[in-house]
Design an enzyme around this catalytic site. Sequence first.
Site, PDB file in Angstrom:
ATOM      1  N   LYS A 192       1.511 -35.096  15.645  1.00 51.35           N
ATOM      2  CA  LYS A 192       2.878 -34.630  15.910  1.00 51.35           C
ATOM      3  C   LYS A 192       2.914 -33.109  15.766  1.00 51.35           C
ATOM      4  O   LYS A 192       2.827 -32.575  14.673  1.00 51.35           O
ATOM      5  CB  LYS A 192       3.894 -35.258  14.948  1.00 51.35           C
ATOM      6  N   THR A 247       5.410 -26.047   1.844  1.00 55.46           N
ATOM      7  CA  THR A 247       5.222 -26.800   0.607  1.00 55.46           C
ATOM      8  C   THR A 247       6.337 -27.838   0.439  1.00 55.46           C
ATOM      9  O   THR A 247       6.080 -28.968   0.009  1.00 55.46           O
ATOM     10  CB  THR A 247       5.173 -25.821  -0.579  1.00 55.46           C
ATOM     11  N   THR A 249       7.984 -29.508   2.726  1.00 55.21           N
ATOM     12  CA  THR A 249       7.713 -30.682   3.564  1.00 55.21           C
ATOM     13  C   THR A 249       6.482 -31.424   3.056  1.00 55.21           C
ATOM     14  O   THR A 249       6.441 -32.662   3.079  1.00 55.21           O
ATOM     15  CB  THR A 249       7.523 -30.269   5.042  1.00 55.21           C
ATOM     16  N   GLU A 268      -1.983 -28.862   3.674  1.00 51.77           N
ATOM     17  CA  GLU A 268      -2.243 -27.419   3.789  1.00 51.77           C
ATOM     18  C   GLU A 268      -0.879 -26.757   3.822  1.00 51.77           C
ATOM     19  O   GLU A 268      -0.182 -26.844   4.839  1.00 51.77           O
ATOM     20  CB  GLU A 268      -2.989 -27.109   5.093  1.00 51.77           C
ATOM     21  N   CYS A 303       0.120 -18.481   6.996  1.00 51.64           N
ATOM     22  CA  CYS A 303       0.125 -19.057   5.643  1.00 51.64           C
ATOM     23  C   CYS A 303      -0.649 -18.178   4.681  1.00 51.64           C
ATOM     24  O   CYS A 303      -0.303 -18.043   3.526  1.00 51.64           O
ATOM     25  CB  CYS A 303      -0.466 -20.453   5.689  1.00 51.64           C
ATOM     26  N   GLU A 402       7.898 -17.458   0.077  1.00 53.82           N
ATOM     27  CA  GLU A 402       7.213 -17.215   1.344  1.00 53.82           C
ATOM     28  C   GLU A 402       8.254 -16.860   2.408  1.00 53.82           C
ATOM     29  O   GLU A 402       9.164 -17.643   2.672  1.00 53.82           O
ATOM     30  CB  GLU A 402       6.451 -18.484   1.750  1.00 53.82           C
TER      31      GLU A 402
END
Length: 499
Positions: A192, A247, A249, A268, A303, A402
């Site tokens: 997905k 993070t 999710t 990840e 990231c 972030e």
Amino acid sequence: MARDHNGIDWHARAAALSIRGEAVIDGRRVAALDGATFSCLSPIDGRRLTLVAAGDGPDIDAAVAVARASFERGDWSDKSPAARKRVLQNFAALIEGATEELALLETLDMGKPISDALQVDVPATARCIRWYGEAIDKIYGEIAPTSRDSLALITREPVGVVGAIVPWNFPMIMAAWKIAPVLAAGNSLVLKPSEKSPLTALRLAELAVEAGLPAGVFNVVPGFGHTAGKALALHMDVDAIAFTGSTATGKLVAQYAAQSNLKRVSLECGGKSPNIVMADYPDLKRAARAAAGAIFFNQGEMCSAGSRLLVQESIRDALLEEIVAIARSMPPGDPLDPATRLGALVDEPQTQRVMEYIEAGRSEGAKIAVGGQRVSATGGGCYVEPTVFAGVQPGMRIAREEIFGPVLATITFRDLDEAIRIGNDVVYGLAAAIWTHDITAAHRAARALRAGMVYVNCYDADDITVPFGGFKQSGTGRDKSLHAFDKYTELKTTWIDLA
Ligand code: NAD
């Protein structure tokens, strides 16, 4: 002027591109079962690129069912490693052959500069697929050192049906880091892609079938996270879920696995990586170029971005001056212009999020050294200037959260111990860097920094041969390198009694 040195007019090429948004299930393009679609908008100018199938639970069910059937029939899982290698090599060659189309789709869909899409994203995707294809017929099992009256074989088997959920910042590369080891190991896959950038993943699934991958082995269902993504992570017939994204999710995905069939989970997730520059590092210009690249490449939507610049007090002004000059030299521009180095952010919500963080930095008392404005590089679209904050305190939001945009937070420190303490004082642990000519300081920092990747006198050095992933809330498991096979294979012990 959107023409490169080969005379290619990328706007004309973009206008001529045929773009499809249907899912790819069982090797065919299909609409969502209920016919639902969503608009795929380009952040370059807000133009609608196509309508994309809005997959939901029933579409995920259909894709998982064909993936399961292909796996059980052994269409791919029973093929010899050498046969799988040949198909993956063909796949890589087809990707290379479609470089212009894939690069254009990536640029139109998520706003990155066309020159980066051509020179980084497509070649890295092809290399990843080829590398795992090359690797798979060179991996041996083991024989355990048991007593002489037994023979214990340790073999690796594909885990079965893998679900992969990926983000929008490097849509093709992040997908390839899953697709390549998953397929090389003999699994079937339901991917997905992000609803913000689904186009290249859909083309990759078609190219894989063209390369000889049996239909049904690699399926792509576009859709939203809370519908299609959630259905995939909750699915009772998915054996492993490989996730790349935020993070927040990632925590949900881990919950879904626990609520359903305890499928294997690899995550990840995000980062807030420290880039530490010590005063003894002799080449300030080089450190500045790397610091700017670490936060402005891919519009800061990385990231592993070096989003916290930790600089020793005595060189702060000199280093900042260099970085500010670089930031001024790379204003946001039209992503289809080959000269552009900083493109568009992925969409309007992300642009607003970045602007909110810039406002938060200002209101918490940090000073803007350069940038800070939204601009309209193409008479609209999603563009934010490369932005550098000075005088940032480690407790400020821009130093802890972030942002995922071209925004650098500069923090000063007195000595190495303080740099390491500040560097580690966030919930993330993806990457870190130290710039120094003192070998002891370099090794001490490399050991003490809690991060999956530590760079010494460089930033974001990269190769498919090394693992990529994070400590702490940056995730669990590693993409890239042979270690990725750990996520997509089961270890089996076969014990034979010889007595
Ligand atoms: P995101 O978490 O919003 O979305 C990632 C994917 O998860 C998308 O496909 C999305 O549709 C899906 N998703 C969203 N909600 C879901 C749910 N409830 N259930 C299942 N799936 C769901 O992240 P993003 O904004 O697309 O990507 C940016 C994030 O990705 C950043 O935090 C970045 O650091 C991270 N990232 C990490 C790495 C890495 O290797 N560690 C690489 C790239 C990006």
